[in-house]
Design a protein around this motif. Structure first.
Motif, PDB file in Angstrom:
ATOM      1  N   GLY A 466       0.798  -1.228   0.000  1.00 55.03           N
ATOM      2  CA  GLY A 466       0.000   0.000   0.000  1.00 55.03           C
ATOM      3  C   GLY A 466       0.819   1.260   0.000  1.00 55.03           C
ATOM      4  N   GLU A 467       2.016   1.211   0.561  1.00 48.91           N
ATOM      5  CA  GLU A 467       2.952   2.342   0.495  1.00 48.91           C
ATOM      6  C   GLU A 467       4.296   1.794   0.045  1.00 48.91           C
ATOM      7  N   MET A 468       4.307   1.270  -1.170  1.00 46.26           N
ATOM      8  CA  MET A 468       5.489   0.578  -1.657  1.00 46.26           C
ATOM      9  C   MET A 468       6.751   1.410  -1.425  1.00 46.26           C
ATOM     10  N   PRO A 469       7.860   0.747  -1.020  1.00 41.94           N
ATOM     11  CA  PRO A 469       8.032  -0.710  -0.971  1.00 41.94           C
ATOM     12  C   PRO A 469       7.529  -1.360   0.318  1.00 41.94           C
ATOM     13  N   GLU A 498       7.607  -9.822  -3.108  1.00 45.63           N
ATOM     14  CA  GLU A 498       7.632  -8.561  -3.839  1.00 45.63           C
ATOM     15  C   GLU A 498       6.363  -7.767  -3.561  1.00 45.63           C
ATOM     16  N   ARG A 499       6.469  -6.457  -3.659  1.00 40.36           N
ATOM     17  CA  ARG A 499       5.307  -5.572  -3.572  1.00 40.36           C
ATOM     18  C   ARG A 499       5.179  -4.877  -4.917  1.00 40.36           C
ATOM     19  N   VAL A 500       4.046  -5.064  -5.569  1.00 39.22           N
ATOM     20  CA  VAL A 500       3.900  -4.630  -6.957  1.00 39.22           C
ATOM     21  C   VAL A 500       2.658  -3.771  -7.111  1.00 39.22           C
ATOM     22  N   SER A 530      -2.645   3.188  -0.883  1.00 37.98           N
ATOM     23  CA  SER A 530      -2.268   2.402  -2.055  1.00 37.98           C
ATOM     24  C   SER A 530      -1.651   3.311  -3.102  1.00 37.98           C
ATOM     25  N   SER A 531      -0.610   2.831  -3.756  1.00 40.11           N
ATOM     26  CA  SER A 531       0.008   3.623  -4.814  1.00 40.11           C
ATOM     27  C   SER A 531      -0.983   3.797  -5.950  1.00 40.11           C
ATOM     28  N   GLN A 532      -0.983   4.957  -6.558  1.00 41.35           N
ATOM     29  CA  GLN A 532      -1.968   5.274  -7.576  1.00 41.35           C
ATOM     30  C   GLN A 532      -1.287   5.618  -8.894  1.00 41.35           C
ATOM     31  N   SER A 533      -1.890   5.190  -9.989  1.00 38.12           N
ATOM     32  CA  SER A 533      -1.450   5.612 -11.306  1.00 38.12           C
ATOM     33  C   SER A 533      -2.063   6.972 -11.608  1.00 38.12           C
ATOM     34  N   PRO A 534      -1.674   7.613 -12.713  1.00 36.92           N
ATOM     35  CA  PRO A 534      -2.256   8.922 -13.016  1.00 36.92           C
ATOM     36  C   PRO A 534      -3.774   8.926 -13.075  1.00 36.92           C
ATOM     37  N   ASP A 535      -4.378   7.818 -13.483  1.00 32.91           N
ATOM     38  CA  ASP A 535      -5.835   7.795 -13.518  1.00 32.91           C
ATOM     39  C   ASP A 535      -6.435   7.435 -12.168  1.00 32.91           C
ATOM     40  N   GLY A 536      -5.592   7.229 -11.151  1.00 31.81           N
ATOM     41  CA  GLY A 536      -6.092   6.966  -9.801  1.00 31.81           C
ATOM     42  C   GLY A 536      -6.642   5.575  -9.614  1.00 31.81           C
ATOM     43  N   ARG A 537      -6.314   4.645 -10.493  1.00 31.65           N
ATOM     44  CA  ARG A 537      -6.954   3.334 -10.399  1.00 31.65           C
ATOM     45  C   ARG A 537      -5.958   2.184 -10.381  1.00 31.65           C
ATOM     46  N   SER A 538      -4.788   2.407  -9.845  1.00 34.09           N
ATOM     47  CA  SER A 538      -3.851   1.311  -9.695  1.00 34.09           C
ATOM     48  C   SER A 538      -4.154   0.530  -8.431  1.00 34.09           C
ATOM     49  N   MET A 686      -3.773   4.451  10.719  1.00 33.17           N
ATOM     50  CA  MET A 686      -2.335   4.640  10.859  1.00 33.17           C
ATOM     51  C   MET A 686      -1.875   5.854  10.082  1.00 33.17           C
ATOM     52  N   SER A 687      -0.900   6.531  10.591  1.00 34.43           N
ATOM     53  CA  SER A 687      -0.305   7.645   9.869  1.00 34.43           C
ATOM     54  C   SER A 687       0.535   7.107   8.726  1.00 34.43           C
ATOM     55  N   SER A 688       0.876   7.969   7.772  1.00 42.44           N
ATOM     56  CA  SER A 688       1.529   7.521   6.546  1.00 42.44           C
ATOM     57  C   SER A 688       2.944   7.014   6.767  1.00 42.44           C
ATOM     58  N   ASP A 689       3.532   7.305   7.924  1.00 44.65           N
ATOM     59  CA  ASP A 689       4.900   6.842   8.150  1.00 44.65           C
ATOM     60  C   ASP A 689       4.952   5.509   8.869  1.00 44.65           C
ATOM     61  N   GLN A 690       3.779   4.874   9.098  1.00 47.99           N
ATOM     62  CA  GLN A 690       3.754   3.578   9.741  1.00 47.99           C
ATOM     63  C   GLN A 690       3.481   2.501   8.698  1.00 47.99           C
ATOM     64  N   SER A 691       4.100   1.374   8.854  1.00 48.11           N
ATOM     65  CA  SER A 691       3.878   0.280   7.912  1.00 48.11           C
ATOM     66  C   SER A 691       3.981  -1.035   8.627  1.00 48.11           C
ATOM     67  N   SER A 692       3.553  -2.089   7.923  1.00 48.94           N
ATOM     68  CA  SER A 692       3.516  -3.412   8.534  1.00 48.94           C
ATOM     69  C   SER A 692       4.884  -4.061   8.606  1.00 48.94           C
ATOM     70  N   ASP A 693       5.927  -3.407   8.064  1.00 47.64           N
ATOM     71  CA  ASP A 693       7.251  -4.009   8.142  1.00 47.64           C
ATOM     72  C   ASP A 693       7.735  -4.110   9.581  1.00 47.64           C
ATOM     73  N   ASN A 694       7.098  -3.371  10.484  1.00 47.62           N
ATOM     74  CA  ASN A 694       7.484  -3.442  11.889  1.00 47.62           C
ATOM     75  C   ASN A 694       6.843  -4.606  12.619  1.00 47.62           C
ATOM     76  N   ILE A 695       5.928  -5.317  11.935  1.00 52.48           N
ATOM     77  CA  ILE A 695       5.255  -6.433  12.585  1.00 52.48           C
ATOM     78  C   ILE A 695       6.204  -7.618  12.627  1.00 52.48           C
ATOM     79  N   PRO A 696       6.416  -8.246  13.783  1.00 52.77           N
ATOM     80  CA  PRO A 696       7.325  -9.389  13.843  1.00 52.77           C
ATOM     81  C   PRO A 696       6.708 -10.585  13.153  1.00 52.77           C
TER      82      PRO A 696
END
Length: 696
Positions: A466-469, A498-500, A530-538, A686-696
């Motif tokens: 959602g906030e790649m990577p 991978e995160r795509v 979630s990362s968005q393409s120019p049309d907002g639908r990625s 969650m704020s934008s600087d938090q991610s699930s990479d911190n989950i053990p």
């Protein structure tokens, strides 16, 4: 001495030259094998896009993905659109059938069932997917395969009978001459519904295939048979069913073609030419002592393992459609040999294939393409619709077979113009007293699209990439649960998770509200980071592999570890989407298998917490020897689907998503709701600087 040296030198040069000639002219060319004569194919100049299914009841009806319904005139070689209700104009049509009263039954991907009588229409079903509709030759009963189970309509009494929780995820249906119904499922084999003298049905038996195959005691070696032909069903994944004019029951599976000549008591199978590649691509490597069939014998095999469609022409020829390599026409009697192949017996298999070669009249399609529709015409001709969009008529040239007259019943007027509407029941959740481990498959949701916000994930919502990577947690309560994802092993190697970003093109929608849902879904994903393409639908997702792993490899799978910290019931929803559309058609078919296991026992050798490669290898190895708590299959989901399960805590569950001999697995989100708690508080964002990479 000098003469001896010159002689040795000339011999060395000659041997080198022979090697060069062999490499250039022989080794780079594949061995030839006789796959039969090409079918006589004639292109039909019909301009119908996005064809999804065909049927013939005297009139040929063409169903499409979002392009309506057409009636095809064989003599005039033209197709005219049929006037349909607004709900059907943009619907993805999955099945068509005509009953003895001349009514047309239409099954869709998300909008349920529609029935046409004359020029009038009625919306009979609700919102489920209907991949198959069949009409009984005995009394005109109509059977539907829905994502809630099998539903049978009695035309005499205008009543519906539902076989919901018993038959999970039916995909295909076929009536025999006595009115008994065979129902193929996504991953649970074949069920037989017996018809009584009064026209009622009851579930007679289930015909399963083994989950794993292997010689001797090595029962965990392979998810598909090791042999090119043999006994039994080769797979529980049934894609197509057909009862032939001679009473043979044919099953098209993901691991070849199977048939039974005694109403399903015993089965024989024949596989595709890629079966050897699947053996070489097994997780644990090629089985010791296994030998592939000599390539010169490949002509007796199917073009590929994955059989998607079956039909029979008026001469009794069997037509087999595949998922990517066109179709093949077989003479059924050539497969009815007295010496049938035995499992783990290469000699009997070779003898069987030798007899096939002597008796068969085999023809292959002229195109390597996915077949989306087949229906018989007159004589030995059929109408074929490849995914590329161009219709073709095909026939077997020079085949001398008795053409049997059509036995279609005369049309009469129904007692009622339209059948009574029906409502399918959802699956009951687990009991309050259920204890870990306990999993119930709750079915699938195809109507929500990506607009899950407010419906799923109120307790915990984790968006893949959602906030790649990184991933994105937009709702979380770690006192309830934790989730982590990783990938398995393939060929003694693994790639990291991978995160795509999935290039998302909304294809077609079943009604106007679907357009609104799609817009809301994009907003929900944007809110989630979630990362968005120019049309907002990625869309973003976890991905199990890139393009380096061949399709025939048994993996690389995607795993999710779900730890429930509280007792009671939890609803797990896994979100998938397959938005890749090119030239108004789906670029590739995605087909996953989901298996949920209890927690793996603690290994004797401690695995470091972040050693994902070793962890994935251990889980893959353990899963081959462990029976899952529940199993389901995910297919046909390009606009979004939620596979839903009820889990009982506390405890840890391992969710394995098998790429099922596809290219990779993409999982968009894991959503969890505590279902037996009253008035759960709104989860924090969650704020934008938090991610699930911190989950053990």
């Amino acid at each position: 001495m000098r003469r001896i040296l010159l002689t040795v030198l000339w011999i060395a040069v000659l041997l080198f030259a022979v090697q060069i000639v062999y490499f250039v002219f022989f080794s780079t060319k594949p061995l030839k094998y006789n796959e039969g004569a090409p079918l006589a194919a004639v292109r039909v100049p019909v301009d119908v896009k996005n064809v999804s299914c065909l049927t013939n009841d005297g009139d040929i009806w063409i169903g499409t993905n979002g392009n309506g319904i057409y009636r095809y005139d064989v003599i005039g070689s033209n197709a005219k659109p049929v006037e349909v209700p607004d709900e059907l104009k943009k619907a993805d049509i999955r099945s068509l059938a005509a009953d003895r009263y001349g009514r047309l039954w239409v099954g869709t991907a998300r909008s349920g069932l529609f029935v046409r009588n004359g020029s009038e229409w009625k919306h009979v079903g609700s919102t489920e997917r209907i991949p198959a509709i069949r009409v009984s030759p005995v009394d005109g009963a109509v059977a539907l395969a829905t994502n809630f189970g099998v539903v049978v309509y009695n035309a005499e009494t205008d009543t519906w009978t539902e076989f919901g929780p018993t038959i999970v995820q039916p995909t295909s249906l076929a009536f025999d001459a006595k009115g008994n119904l065979f129902a193929g499922t996504s991953c649970h084999g074949i069920f037989v519904l017996k018809r009584s003298d009064t026209g009622n049905f009851s579930v007679g038996k289930q015909i399963p295939a083994p989950r794993r195959y292997g010689p001797g005691s090595a029962s965990n070696v392979s998810p598909v048979p090791l042999d090119s032909c043999g006994e039994g069903l080769p797979s529980n994944q049934i894609n197509a069913l057909l009862v032939g004019s001679d009473g043979t029951v044919w099953a098209g599976t993901s691991a070849g073609l199977a048939w039974s000549r005694n109403n399903g008591e015993t089965w024989t199978f024949l596989r595709g030419r890629d079966y050897g590649d699947k053996m070489r691509g097994l997780f644990a490597g090629t089985p010791h002592g296994w030998k592939e069939l000599p390539r010169i014998r490949f002509g007796e095999l199917l073009p590929e393992d994955h059989v998607s469609l079956l039909t029979e022409d008026e001469a009794g020829t069997l037509w087999v459609g595949t998922s990517s390599l066109g179709c093949v026409a077989l003479k059924p009697s050539s497969l009815y040999q007295t010496t049938l192949p035995k499992n783990d017996d290469p000699a009997s298999q070779q003898n069987f294939l030798t007899e096939i070669a002597a008796e068969s009249s085999r023809f292959h399609g002229t195109k390597a393409d996915r077949i989306v529709g087949m229906t018989p015409l007159s004589g030995t001709k059929i109408l074929v619709a490849p995914s590329s969009g161009s219709f073709e008529t095909m026939e077997c040239p020079g085949v001398q077979q008795e053409i049997k007259p059509s036995s279609k019943p005369e049309r009469t007027s129904p007692k009622q113009a339209f059948p009574t509407s029906y409502v399918t029941k959802s699956v009951d959740k687990t009991s309050e007293k259920a204890e870990y481990p306990n999993v119930v498959f709750l079915g699938e949701d195809r109507t929500t699209s990506q607009n899950w916000s407010g419906k799923y994930g109120k307790t915990y919502a984790l968006i893949g990439g959602g906030e790649m990577p990184h991933d994105k947690l937009i709702a979380f309560d770690e006192t309830v649960c934790k989730v982590r994802s990783f990938v398995g092993n393939v060929g003694n190697r693994t790639r990291p998770l991978e995160r795509v970003a999935l290039s998302h093109v909304h294809h077609h929608h079943d009604d106007n509200s679907r357009e609104e849902q799609a817009t809301n879904g994009s907003e929900s994903l944007q809110r989630s980071g979630s990362s968005q393409s120019p049309d907002g639908r990625s869309l973003t997702a976890w991905s199990s592999t890139g393009s380096t792993v061949p399709r025939t490899a048994d993996g690389q799978h995607l795993w999710c570890e779900i730890k429930l910290n509280q007792p009671g019931r939890h609803e797990l929803s896994l979100c998938f989407a397959d938005p890749v559309v090119e030239n108004d058609r789906v670029k590739e078919v995605r087909d996953f298998l989901i298996e949920i296991f209890p927690e793996m026992p603690t290994p004797k050798v401690r695995i470091p917490k972040n050693d994902w490669q070793e962890l994935g290898k251990r889980f893959d190895e353990w899963a081959t020897q462990t029976e899952p708590l529940v199993r389901c299959r995910v297919a046909d989901f390009r606009d979004g689907i939620y596979e839903r399960f009820a889990l009982t805590g506390p405890g840890t569950y391992m969710v394995k998503i098998d790429k099922n001999y596809g290219r990779k697995v993409d999982l968009c989100a894991v959503l969890i709701d505590k279902t037996d708690a009253a008035d759960l508080p709104e989860p924090p964002i969650m704020s934008s600087d938090q991610s699930s990479d911190n989950i053990p």
